[in-house]
Design a protein around this motif. Structure first.
Motif, PDB file in Angstrom:
ATOM      1  N   ASP A  93       0.851  -1.246   0.071  1.00 24.59           N
ATOM      2  CA  ASP A  93      -0.243  -0.045  -0.124  1.00 24.59           C
ATOM      3  C   ASP A  93       0.752   1.073  -0.164  1.00 24.59           C
ATOM      4  O   ASP A  93       0.423   2.176  -0.940  1.00 24.59           O
ATOM      5  N   ASP A  94       1.860   1.214   0.816  1.00 23.55           N
ATOM      6  CA  ASP A  94       2.711   2.283   0.878  1.00 23.55           C
ATOM      7  C   ASP A  94       3.431   2.599  -0.561  1.00 23.55           C
ATOM      8  O   ASP A  94       3.605   3.808  -0.915  1.00 23.55           O
ATOM      9  N   THR A  95       3.897   1.772  -0.817  1.00 26.48           N
ATOM     10  CA  THR A  95       4.782   1.683  -2.174  1.00 26.48           C
ATOM     11  C   THR A  95       3.949   2.087  -3.415  1.00 26.48           C
ATOM     12  O   THR A  95       4.457   3.029  -4.071  1.00 26.48           O
ATOM     13  N   TYR A  96       2.546   1.716  -3.307  1.00 31.08           N
ATOM     14  CA  TYR A  96       1.637   2.214  -4.519  1.00 31.08           C
ATOM     15  C   TYR A  96       1.416   3.588  -4.231  1.00 31.08           C
ATOM     16  O   TYR A  96       1.256   4.247  -5.238  1.00 31.08           O
ATOM     17  N   THR A  97       1.271   3.928  -2.997  1.00 31.27           N
ATOM     18  CA  THR A  97       0.894   5.340  -2.787  1.00 31.27           C
ATOM     19  C   THR A  97       2.019   6.358  -3.098  1.00 31.27           C
ATOM     20  O   THR A  97       1.745   7.251  -3.903  1.00 31.27           O
ATOM     21  N   ILE A  98       3.143   6.019  -2.792  1.00 28.48           N
ATOM     22  CA  ILE A  98       4.327   6.708  -3.377  1.00 28.48           C
ATOM     23  C   ILE A  98       4.485   6.638  -4.901  1.00 28.48           C
ATOM     24  O   ILE A  98       4.608   8.033  -5.480  1.00 28.48           O
ATOM     25  N   TYR A  99       4.145   5.456  -5.612  1.00 27.69           N
ATOM     26  CA  TYR A  99       4.198   5.411  -7.032  1.00 27.69           C
ATOM     27  C   TYR A  99       3.241   6.236  -7.834  1.00 27.69           C
ATOM     28  O   TYR A  99       3.554   7.037  -8.595  1.00 27.69           O
ATOM     29  N   LYS A 100       1.946   6.245  -7.267  1.00 28.77           N
ATOM     30  CA  LYS A 100       0.968   6.879  -7.753  1.00 28.77           C
ATOM     31  C   LYS A 100       1.070   8.295  -7.432  1.00 28.77           C
ATOM     32  O   LYS A 100       0.692   9.180  -8.271  1.00 28.77           O
ATOM     33  N   SER A 101       1.430   8.925  -6.435  1.00 24.46           N
ATOM     34  CA  SER A 101       1.648  10.379  -6.145  1.00 24.46           C
ATOM     35  C   SER A 101       3.121  11.039  -6.637  1.00 24.46           C
ATOM     36  O   SER A 101       2.879  12.175  -7.201  1.00 24.46           O
ATOM     37  N   LYS A 102       4.058  10.084  -6.793  1.00 24.98           N
ATOM     38  CA  LYS A 102       5.401  10.920  -7.134  1.00 24.98           C
ATOM     39  C   LYS A 102       5.756  10.294  -8.443  1.00 24.98           C
ATOM     40  O   LYS A 102       6.792  10.779  -9.217  1.00 24.98           O
ATOM     41  N   PHE A 145      14.684   1.542  -0.131  1.00 30.09           N
ATOM     42  CA  PHE A 145      14.575   2.768   0.702  1.00 30.09           C
ATOM     43  C   PHE A 145      15.689   4.052   0.552  1.00 30.09           C
ATOM     44  O   PHE A 145      15.020   5.028   0.761  1.00 30.09           O
ATOM     45  N   ILE A 146      16.920   3.562   0.313  1.00 29.70           N
ATOM     46  CA  ILE A 146      17.867   4.739  -0.031  1.00 29.70           C
ATOM     47  C   ILE A 146      17.499   5.309  -1.296  1.00 29.70           C
ATOM     48  O   ILE A 146      17.515   6.811  -0.958  1.00 29.70           O
ATOM     49  N   GLU A 147      16.990   4.824  -2.298  1.00 29.52           N
ATOM     50  CA  GLU A 147      16.752   5.295  -3.368  1.00 29.52           C
ATOM     51  C   GLU A 147      15.759   6.407  -3.233  1.00 29.52           C
ATOM     52  O   GLU A 147      15.551   7.455  -3.838  1.00 29.52           O
ATOM     53  N   LEU A 148      14.518   5.819  -2.518  1.00 31.18           N
ATOM     54  CA  LEU A 148      13.357   6.585  -2.314  1.00 31.18           C
ATOM     55  C   LEU A 148      13.772   8.096  -1.314  1.00 31.18           C
ATOM     56  O   LEU A 148      13.163   9.054  -1.583  1.00 31.18           O
ATOM     57  N   ASP A 149      14.664   7.897  -0.729  1.00 28.16           N
ATOM     58  CA  ASP A 149      15.160   8.736   0.202  1.00 28.16           C
ATOM     59  C   ASP A 149      15.849   9.854  -0.655  1.00 28.16           C
ATOM     60  O   ASP A 149      15.621  10.950  -0.504  1.00 28.16           O
ATOM     61  N   LYS A 150      16.677   9.434  -1.665  1.00 32.44           N
ATOM     62  CA  LYS A 150      17.600  10.315  -2.625  1.00 32.44           C
ATOM     63  C   LYS A 150      16.306  11.161  -3.488  1.00 32.44           C
ATOM     64  O   LYS A 150      16.470  12.179  -3.875  1.00 32.44           O
ATOM     65  N   GLU A 151      15.461  10.499  -3.646  1.00 33.63           N
ATOM     66  CA  GLU A 151      14.096  10.948  -4.631  1.00 33.63           C
ATOM     67  C   GLU A 151      13.345  12.232  -3.912  1.00 33.63           C
ATOM     68  O   GLU A 151      12.493  12.713  -4.448  1.00 33.63           O
ATOM     69  N   GLY A 152      13.530  12.225  -2.448  1.00 33.29           N
ATOM     70  CA  GLY A 152      12.843  13.140  -1.782  1.00 33.29           C
ATOM     71  C   GLY A 152      11.570  12.612  -1.316  1.00 33.29           C
ATOM     72  O   GLY A 152      10.724  13.382  -0.750  1.00 33.29           O
ATOM     73  N   ILE A 153      11.414  11.173  -1.094  1.00 34.45           N
ATOM     74  CA  ILE A 153      10.205  11.064  -0.522  1.00 34.45           C
ATOM     75  C   ILE A 153      10.309  11.230   1.097  1.00 34.45           C
ATOM     76  O   ILE A 153      11.151  11.170   1.748  1.00 34.45           O
ATOM     77  N   GLN A 154       9.011  11.630   1.736  1.00 34.55           N
ATOM     78  CA  GLN A 154       8.785  11.862   3.107  1.00 34.55           C
ATOM     79  C   GLN A 154       9.238  10.650   3.815  1.00 34.55           C
ATOM     80  O   GLN A 154       9.088   9.526   3.549  1.00 34.55           O
ATOM     81  N   ALA A 155      10.018  11.260   4.804  1.00 34.46           N
ATOM     82  CA  ALA A 155      10.759  10.393   5.774  1.00 34.46           C
ATOM     83  C   ALA A 155       9.565   9.523   6.524  1.00 34.46           C
ATOM     84  O   ALA A 155      10.078   8.178   6.942  1.00 34.46           O
ATOM     85  N   GLY A 156       8.632  10.055   6.899  1.00 36.05           N
ATOM     86  CA  GLY A 156       7.501   9.196   7.458  1.00 36.05           C
ATOM     87  C   GLY A 156       7.150   7.867   6.680  1.00 36.05           C
ATOM     88  O   GLY A 156       6.981   6.640   7.372  1.00 36.05           O
ATOM     89  N   TYR A 157       6.990   7.812   5.250  1.00 34.82           N
ATOM     90  CA  TYR A 157       6.700   6.600   4.489  1.00 34.82           C
ATOM     91  C   TYR A 157       8.017   5.732   4.882  1.00 34.82           C
ATOM     92  O   TYR A 157       7.537   4.751   4.946  1.00 34.82           O
ATOM     93  N   ILE A 158       9.005   6.217   4.707  1.00 30.44           N
ATOM     94  CA  ILE A 158      10.460   5.489   4.860  1.00 30.44           C
ATOM     95  C   ILE A 158      10.139   4.617   6.155  1.00 30.44           C
ATOM     96  O   ILE A 158      10.708   3.458   6.251  1.00 30.44           O
TER      97      ILE A 158
END
Length: 266
Positions: A93-102, A145-158
């Motif tokens: 769910d979290d990954t899908y939310t990130i994909y659809k939003s970002k 998780f490292i790549e998502l952090d580099k892409e600026g994804i909110q820390a709460g998701y990670i």
């Protein structure tokens, strides 16, 4: 087709209910044969006495002690597939939310990774994949998780996904411990020894009439053998490689249901 499915389902339920009893039948036939031979050749040389009944009572007490011990682990084990499925679903769910939003490529790659991880998890339950391999794949989630952090994804998701990763690791290790560890091996040894002694004594004890003796022998043998095999099955409720999802094995339905979610993810 629907009726065939119902017949198969009912047949599977009947097998799950009576599988242990069916597996004991060869032993019962063997004991019955030996008892008849013992009677016909005059080998029944012991009279029924209080010492023998005390031996039977002691064996029943030991069976009660063992089954109370393995039941606690079994009750805990019943929760693990559902909790495992919930953690994986939360990750999806979290990954899908990130994909659809970002619309990040890393999120899409992570979804594909989780699909592959699901297949590996099912193989692991059937011992077609090693625990070390599953644990490595859980650790490999860190790369995403490292790549998502580099892409600026909110820390709460990670942070949330890291918590689910930790939960997955704990549950995998707990299941691995339960299925690879016997409950007090020395207690099993003494129960086997006492069961063997009772079986031998039943063959040479004289009870009149003979048919009552035969009935008593088979009933006691059946009960002790059944309870021993039940305890062994309950001690490893994740033994899918040997028994499949039948008998006393914990249902993997929550894990199988997760496949529908995975296939509909993208």
């Amino acid at each position: 087709m629907k009726s065939e499915g119902l017949i198969k389902k009912s047949g599977r339920k009947i097998w799950q209910k009576w599988s242990i009893a069916i597996r004991i039948i060869p032993l019962i036939i063997l004991i019955a044969t030996l008892k008849i031979i013992s009677h016909n050749y005059g080998l029944e040389v012991i009279e029924l006495n209080a010492l023998f009944t005390s031996l039977v009572a002691g064996t029943i007490f030991l069976i009660g002690f063992l089954i109370s011990g393995v039941l606690s682990d079994y009750k805990e084990s019943e929760k693990l597939p559902s909790e495992l499925s919930a953690s994986m679903k939360s990750l999806f769910d979290d990954t899908y939310t990130i994909y659809k939003s970002k619309n990040t490529p890393t999120a899409l790659e992570f979804i594909e990774f989780q699909k592959s991880f699901y297949s590996s998890l099912v193989d692991w339950f059937y011992k077609n994949e090693k625990t070390e391999s599953i644990l490595k794949k859980i650790s490999d989630m860190n790369h995403f998780f490292i790549e998502l952090d580099k892409e600026g994804i909110q820390a709460g998701y990670i942070i949330k996904m890291k918590n689910e990763q930790n939960s997955l690791r704990k549950m995998i290790l707990r299941i691995d411990t339960i299925r690879d560890t016997d409950f007090i091996g020395s207690a099993y040894a003494i129960l086997e020894a006492m069961g063997f002694l009772i079986g031998c004594c039943l063959l040479i004890i004289k009870i009149e009439p003979f048919y009552a003796s035969l009935f008593f022998t088979l009933v006691v043998t059946f009960l002790i053998s059944y309870m021993f095999m039940l305890i062994k099955d309950l001690d490893n409720p994740f033994d899918y490689s040997q028994n499949g999802e039948s008998g006393t094995e914990i249902s993997l339905k929550p894990i199988h249901d997760l496949k529908i979610v995975i296939n509909d993810f993208i």
